[in-house]
Every structure is written in structure tokens, then in C-alpha cells.
Scaffold this active site. Structure first.
Site, mmCIF file in Angstrom:
data_model
loop_
_atom_site.group_PDB
_atom_site.id
_atom_site.type_symbol
_atom_site.label_atom_id
_atom_site.label_comp_id
_atom_site.label_asym_id
_atom_site.label_seq_id
_atom_site.Cartn_x
_atom_site.Cartn_y
_atom_site.Cartn_z
ATOM 1 N N GLU A 22 42.645 42.299 34.643
ATOM 2 C CA GLU A 22 41.749 42.490 35.799
ATOM 3 C C GLU A 22 40.514 41.585 35.625
ATOM 4 O O GLU A 22 40.010 41.432 34.509
ATOM 5 C CB GLU A 22 41.301 43.962 35.803
ATOM 6 C CG GLU A 22 40.250 44.316 36.830
ATOM 7 C CD GLU A 22 39.650 45.724 36.606
ATOM 8 O OE1 GLU A 22 39.479 46.140 35.430
ATOM 9 O OE2 GLU A 22 39.362 46.393 37.607
ATOM 10 N N ASN B 254 38.784 43.827 44.603
ATOM 11 C CA ASN B 254 39.202 43.588 43.219
ATOM 12 C C ASN B 254 40.705 43.287 43.296
ATOM 13 O O ASN B 254 41.521 44.197 43.427
ATOM 14 C CB ASN B 254 38.896 44.849 42.393
ATOM 15 C CG ASN B 254 39.091 44.631 40.917
ATOM 16 O OD1 ASN B 254 39.840 43.758 40.497
ATOM 17 N ND2 ASN B 254 38.435 45.458 40.118
ATOM 18 N N LYS C 247 42.887 46.329 44.679
ATOM 19 C CA LYS C 247 42.742 47.608 43.971
ATOM 20 C C LYS C 247 42.494 48.759 44.947
ATOM 21 O O LYS C 247 41.630 48.660 45.830
ATOM 22 C CB LYS C 247 41.589 47.487 42.976
ATOM 23 C CG LYS C 247 41.410 48.657 42.023
ATOM 24 C CD LYS C 247 40.369 48.272 40.963
ATOM 25 C CE LYS C 247 40.150 49.360 39.927
ATOM 26 N NZ LYS C 247 39.214 48.904 38.869
ATOM 27 N N GLU D 105 31.496 49.420 40.221
ATOM 28 C CA GLU D 105 32.638 48.928 41.011
ATOM 29 C C GLU D 105 32.594 49.443 42.447
ATOM 30 O O GLU D 105 32.982 48.749 43.378
ATOM 31 C CB GLU D 105 33.954 49.361 40.359
ATOM 32 C CG GLU D 105 34.414 48.449 39.255
ATOM 33 C CD GLU D 105 35.873 48.681 38.946
ATOM 34 O OE1 GLU D 105 36.732 48.292 39.743
ATOM 35 O OE2 GLU D 105 36.150 49.298 37.890
ATOM 36 N N CYS E 229 43.760 48.470 36.765
ATOM 37 C CA CYS E 229 42.945 49.319 35.903
ATOM 38 C C CYS E 229 42.994 50.799 36.268
ATOM 39 O O CYS E 229 43.935 51.490 35.942
ATOM 40 C CB CYS E 229 41.517 48.811 35.841
ATOM 41 S SG CYS E 229 40.635 49.554 34.460
ATOM 42 N N ASN F 24 39.988 46.639 32.503
ATOM 43 C CA ASN F 24 38.731 46.559 31.727
ATOM 44 C C ASN F 24 38.294 48.004 31.546
ATOM 45 O O ASN F 24 37.814 48.629 32.507
ATOM 46 C CB ASN F 24 37.632 45.856 32.527
ATOM 47 C CG ASN F 24 37.781 44.348 32.589
ATOM 48 O OD1 ASN F 24 37.166 43.608 31.838
ATOM 49 N ND2 ASN F 24 38.597 43.889 33.524
HETATM 50 N N1 CDT Z 1 37.979 48.716 35.592
HETATM 51 C C1 CDT Z 1 38.265 50.021 35.670
HETATM 52 O O1 CDT Z 1 38.821 50.491 36.645
HETATM 53 N N2 CDT Z 1 37.850 50.787 34.646
HETATM 54 C C2 CDT Z 1 37.987 52.202 34.655
HETATM 55 C C3 CDT Z 1 36.840 52.792 33.936
HETATM 56 C C4 CDT Z 1 36.617 54.155 34.360
HETATM 57 S S1 CDT Z 1 35.043 54.715 33.960
HETATM 58 C C5 CDT Z 1 34.113 54.381 35.288
HETATM 59 C C6 CDT Z 1 39.272 52.720 34.044
HETATM 60 O O2 CDT Z 1 39.875 53.610 34.635
HETATM 61 O O3 CDT Z 1 39.655 52.280 32.961
#
Ligand code: CDT
Length: 331
Positions: free
Chosen positions: A47, A121, A138, A157, A183, A208
Site C-alpha cells: 500500500e 488509496n 480502498k 487516512e 491494508c 502499512n
Molecule cells: N493502512 C492501514 O489501513 N492501517 C491500518 C491501521 C489501523 S490503526 C488506525 C490497519 O488496519 O493495519
């Protein structure tokens, strides 16, 4: 005759805030070339693979629906065209090598050029001839919309990206049926099921994932477990390969999960990254293995009961028995 697809998961280490696109693209090309040398048909990148994970900073003013003030830095993280001047070389190299790829990036689009911009995204799928054959935006956008100074770092985000309404399409590509998710999407069973219902055989997921989760730090120690738990379950319950690819390591002081993995339709991890930096892992994925699950235990046509699953699409939040919602108050 098995249908083998050689897949590479190209994990990335950190990308610095001031790292130039050109430098990042060179790292991607290096991983693509490693993929070619290993016989890969397809290399999966994470991502937001072209920039640092910029939602960790509050970079603008206004509110989430009306980003304003100086957006120079914010806008610098988005691509306005794909391929663009700085990414064209990746497409050219893919074509030269005959290796396809999926790539996550921040997309800024202005449909009809009427001054209204949208920010997604996004992940694209590029075939071995260098043409874009699929796009995913996304769906589940985590984090928060407003600046929350109490956090050690932001997860904005929900400020910087719109939720996509395009769902989870699948694509006939790479001699199979493939799909993408991004993600946080990987944590939701609906993601896999919507693609499973379209016969998906391989799902590409970039992520990420900060190791520190401010709303509930008791979850920090379980980050790696939860990552594999959801992707292994999604693979098994839908009889599909899943390729989960991290941007990991310590980026601008924030530690993110690595542990990229390629998961078989049995739910087993067949390859896993061992570093927290740039690393290619590979697997020879027999797409016909999916049938062993899709035509037995998870024969959807025979065993699913959609008539009793109506709540899944009719309702958003959970309501406990007896609870009614009036004026926003559950009583
Ligand atoms: N990039 C991404 O979606 N990261 C989320 C972090 C969650 S905490 C706000 C994840 O689900 O890994």
C-alpha cells in the site's frame, strides 16, 4: 495439469518523508528484477508504495470534507496520472521483463476537470505487457478525520482518503481470477467473501500497519498474530491464495509491521519475510489448488445460506437484542 502462477511479494522497508519518487521507483525496479530472476509472473508491492505513510501527519487545514490551507506537501504525495513521469520506468521495466505487478499509491483525480478533486488509496494491477488491467480503491478507511494531538502520531487516512463505493471487483488476468484489497480491508471478512463469490483465486493485499495502536495499546503485541489470522482465515474460507505485503520497519520514527506472507487456499503460510526491509519472497501458486476448497467444504452453491444472512448488508453497526435506537441513543 496444475495452473502455476509464480508470485513475488515485494516487501518494502521505510520510505523517508523527503525520499524522492525516483529513488523509490529504483527500489521497486530492483525488486521487480529480483522477481524476474526468480521466475515470477507477478510481483505484489505494498500500500502507498511510492511515498512515506503521510497520514501520520496533520498537513492541512479545513475539515476532512474540505481540505484547505497550504496543501503543497499533502498534494505532493498523490499521483495525478498513472503511469506518470516518475513511474513510467517501472511500467517499461515490467514490459521488458515480462513480469506484471500490483502497486499501491495515493490517487488524486479530478473527473471532468470541473475543479472537484477526489482522493483515493488506490492499487492498480499491471499485466506482463505493461498495461493496466485492474484498479482497486480502498473500501475500509481506518483512523480518524480530525487532528488528534494526544496521539504520538496521527492516522489521518479518513481525512486524506475517500471511501470507495466501487467494492471488490475481480479481474481475469494472469491466467486466473485475481482481486485486490488494501491494508485495513484485510481485517473484514466481507472483503474476501465478496471476491470469493466472484471465484477469486488470488488476492493481493498491501499494508502499512503501525505496531502502536493508540486507541487500545493492549493490541500492540498481537499485531503480527492478527495480521496472519485474518489473511489465513480469508484464504481458507474462500479457497483462495492471499498475498499480504508490508511496508515495514521504522519509518520516520514509527515502527510498522513487516511479516509479509504468501498464504495458500489451505490457510497455510507458504512463504514469509524474515526481515523488516526491502525483501522479495516468492511462491509457486497452483491456482487449481483453490478448487479443492471451493468444490468441497466451501462449495458456496451447495452450502451457503444467503437467505439468513440479510443482516450482513441491511445493517451497519451491531444492535444488541432488545436495543432500539432513538435520537441517536440506544436504550
Ligand atoms: N493502512 C492501514 O489501513 N492501517 C491500518 C491501521 C489501523 S490503526 C488506525 C490497519 O488496519 O493495519
Amino acid at each position: 495439469m496444475p495452473r502455476y502462477l509464480n508470485v513475488g511479494a515485494a516487501q518494502l522497508g521505510p520510505i523517508a518523508r523527503d525520499e524522492q519518487r525516483a529513488t523509490v521507483v529504483l527500489r521497486l525496479i530492483d525488486l521487480l528484477q529480483q522477481g524476474a530472476a526468480a521466475g515470477c509472473d507477478l510481483v505484489v508491492f505494498p500500500e502507498l508504495a511510492l511515498t512515506t505513510f503521510f497520514p501520520r501527519w496533520y498537513l492541512d487545514e479545513g475539515d476532512a470534507s474540505n481540505i484547505s490551507g497550504d496543501t503543497t506537501e499533502l498534494d505532493s504525495y498523490y499521483e495525478r496520472s498513472m503511469p506518470g513521469p516518475e513511474t513510467q520506468s517501472l511500467f517499461d521495466e515490467a514490459k521488458r521483463l515480462g513480469v506484471g505487478f500490483s502497486l499501491g499509491y495515493a490517487e488524486l483525480t479530478e473527473p471532468d476537470n470541473v475543479g472537484v478533486v477526489h482522493r483515493f488509496n488506490t492499487t492498480i494491477l499491471v499485466e506482463r505487457d505493461g498495461t493496466i488491467v485492474g484498479r482497486f480503491r480502498k473500501v475500509h478507511i481506518p483512523g480518524h478525520e480530525a487532528h488528534e494531538p494526544w496521539r504520538q502520531f496521527q492516522h489521518l487516512e479518513r481525512r486524506y482518503f475517500e471511501e470507495s463505493n466501487e467494492g471488490f471487483p475481480v479481474f481475469e488476468a494472469f491466467d486466473g481470477v485475481v482481486g485486490m484489497a488494501t491494508c485495513n480491508d484485510r481485517r473484514w471478512p466481507e472483503t474476501y467473501r465478496v471476491m470469493g463469490l466472484q471465484g477469486v483465486e488470488l488476492v493481493m493485499i498491501g499494508y502499512n500497519t503501525p505496531m502502536f495502536y493508540a486507541p487500545d495499546p493492549t493490541q500492540n503485541a498481537l499485531a503480527g498474530f492478527h495480521n496472519h489470522l485474518v489473511m489465513q482465515a480469508g484464504a481458507y474460507q474462500n479457497g483462495t491464495w492471499v498475498v499480504g505485503v508490508a511496508k515495514g520497519g521504522i519509518e520516520e520514527g514509527v515502527e510498522s509491521l513487516a511479516q509479509s506472507a504468501i498464504i495458500a487456499p489451505s490457510g497455510q503460510i507458504v512463504a514469509q519475510a524474515v526481515t523488516i526491509g526491502d525483501e522479495l519472497i516468492t511462491a509457486r501458486c497452483d491456482l487449481d489448488w483453490c478448487k479443492q476448497y471451493k468444490e468441497t467444504l466451501f462449495d458456496f452453491e451447495r452450502y451457503r445460506r444467503p437467505e439468513v444472512y440479510a443482516r450482513i448488508t441491511a445493517q451497519k453497526g451491531a444492535t444488541a437484542p432488545g436495543a432500539t435506537k432513538q435520537d441517536g441513543v440506544i436504550s
